[in-house]
Motif scaffolding. Structure first.
Motif, short mmCIF file in Angstrom:
data_model
loop_
_atom_site.label_atom_id
_atom_site.label_comp_id
_atom_site.label_asym_id
_atom_site.label_seq_id
_atom_site.Cartn_x
_atom_site.Cartn_y
_atom_site.Cartn_z
N GLY A 62 5.84 -1.34 6.11
CA GLY A 62 5.07 -1.61 4.89
C GLY A 62 4.78 -0.33 4.12
N PHE A 63 4.39 0.69 4.84
CA PHE A 63 4.12 2.01 4.25
C PHE A 63 5.36 2.52 3.52
N ALA A 107 -0.79 2.89 0.76
CA ALA A 107 0.17 3.16 1.83
C ALA A 107 -0.54 3.49 3.13
N ALA A 162 -1.73 0.47 4.73
CA ALA A 162 -0.64 -0.26 5.40
C ALA A 162 -0.41 0.29 6.80
N SER A 180 0.44 15.40 -0.34
CA SER A 180 0.23 15.01 1.05
C SER A 180 1.49 14.42 1.68
N GLY A 222 7.08 2.88 -5.09
CA GLY A 222 6.19 3.67 -5.95
C GLY A 222 6.83 4.96 -6.42
N GLY A 223 7.62 5.59 -5.56
CA GLY A 223 8.21 6.88 -5.91
C GLY A 223 9.45 6.78 -6.75
N SER A 278 6.08 9.93 -4.53
CA SER A 278 4.86 9.12 -4.66
C SER A 278 3.65 9.77 -4.02
N LEU A 279 3.84 10.48 -2.92
CA LEU A 279 2.69 11.03 -2.21
C LEU A 279 2.39 12.49 -2.59
N ARG A 280 3.35 13.12 -3.27
CA ARG A 280 3.20 14.50 -3.79
C ARG A 280 2.66 15.47 -2.73
N MET A 311 1.90 13.26 5.72
CA MET A 311 1.95 11.80 5.84
C MET A 311 3.28 11.35 6.43
N ILE A 331 6.06 0.58 0.29
CA ILE A 331 5.16 0.92 -0.83
C ILE A 331 5.53 2.28 -1.43
N THR A 332 5.75 3.27 -0.56
CA THR A 332 6.02 4.61 -1.10
C THR A 332 7.38 4.69 -1.78
N LEU A 386 -1.77 4.85 -4.88
CA LEU A 386 -0.60 4.52 -4.06
C LEU A 386 -0.76 5.06 -2.64
#
Lengths: 141, 107
Positions: free
Chosen positions: A90-91, B11, B14, A47, A98-99, A43-45, A51, A94-95, B7
């Motif tokens: 939460g992070f 994130a 968050a 970065s 999403g991923g 999901s974050l590719r 991250m 989401i990831t 996304l």
């Protein structure tokens, strides 16, 4: 310390293990980066690496603050720890959703539940704190 | 803006929101939380005190009851002794009465 460690564990089993899990997971993520979560890599590719390190550090710090605050009886440490745990979980929720989409649903739901639980615990402690202030003021008058 | 970037920003909000809230809690709510910690400590002490007082009262009551029961026991033992003495004196009288009857029958 007024309440023994065992008693604290008996009173706060979920808080203790949620914080311990945050410390373990956050610590590993801070060291290994996005290798720990395929959902995050997807999901974050670009970065994802940086991250994941930051997220891990923040989650581990939150867990440590929460554990210290809970077992030393210091809400001033416990509340920031809970907020950081809520953000970290939460992070991740989401990831991972999403991923991985449906494949990340199990981890996503569990992680969301932990984040929501942390926020609810913050609300409960803050309500107690406001009551304590009110009681103290009433006694002082 | 691609889906990935959206996304990523969500994130980041968050985890960033968590950190911001943590800082806010530490700076703004500190006095309230301190009050809570002091309060819960004093509540624990008060509860322990109350328990000690309660147990002491209970112990004193039990001691008083014990004393009373001991006095009762001594009283009853005295009564038994008195009754035993009475029985033996009655037996003696009975023996005398029997002897008298024998004497009268023989005579």
């Amino acid at each position: 310390m007024m309440i023994s460690r065992r008693e604290r564990l008996r009173l706060n089993p979920f808080g203790t293990v949620a914080a311990s899990a945050a410390v373990v997971l956050g610590g590993i993520a801070a060291v290994l980066g996005d290798d720990i979560s395929q959902g995050m890599t997807n999901s974050l590719r670009a970065s994802a690496e940086i991250m994941a390190h930051l997220w891990g550090a923040s989650l581990a710090a939150g867990g440590l603050l929460k554990l210290y605050g809970l077992y030393a009886g210091r809400s001033t440490m416990e509340i920031p720890g809970l907020w950081m745990m809520a953000g970290g979980y939460g992070f991740y929720a989401i990831t991972v959703v999403g991923g991985l989409g449906l494949g990340g649903l199990a981890a996503g739901i569990l992680s969301t539940a932990l984040a929501v639980g942390s926020v609810i615990k913050v609300q409960i402690i803050m309500r107690h704190a406001r009551n304590a202030v009110r009681l103290h003021d009433a006694e002082g008058e | 803006m691609t889906w990935g970037q959206i996304l990523l920003s969500i994130a980041q909000v968050a985890v960033g929101g968590g950190i911001v809230q943590a800082i806010l809690a530490f700076t703004r709510r500190r006095s309230e939380l301190r009050q809570l910690d002091r309060g819960s400590d004093s509540v624990a002490v008060e509860t322990a005190d109350q328990v000690v007082v309660m147990m002491r009262t209970e112990m004193q009551e039990t001691k008083a009851e014990n004393k009373e029961l001991k006095a009762d026991l001594a009283d009853q033992q005295r009564q038994i002794e008195a009754l035993a003495a009475e029985v033996s004196s009655l037996r003696a009288e009975l023996a005398i009465a029997r002897a008298e009857i024998h004497r009268l029958q023989d005579g």
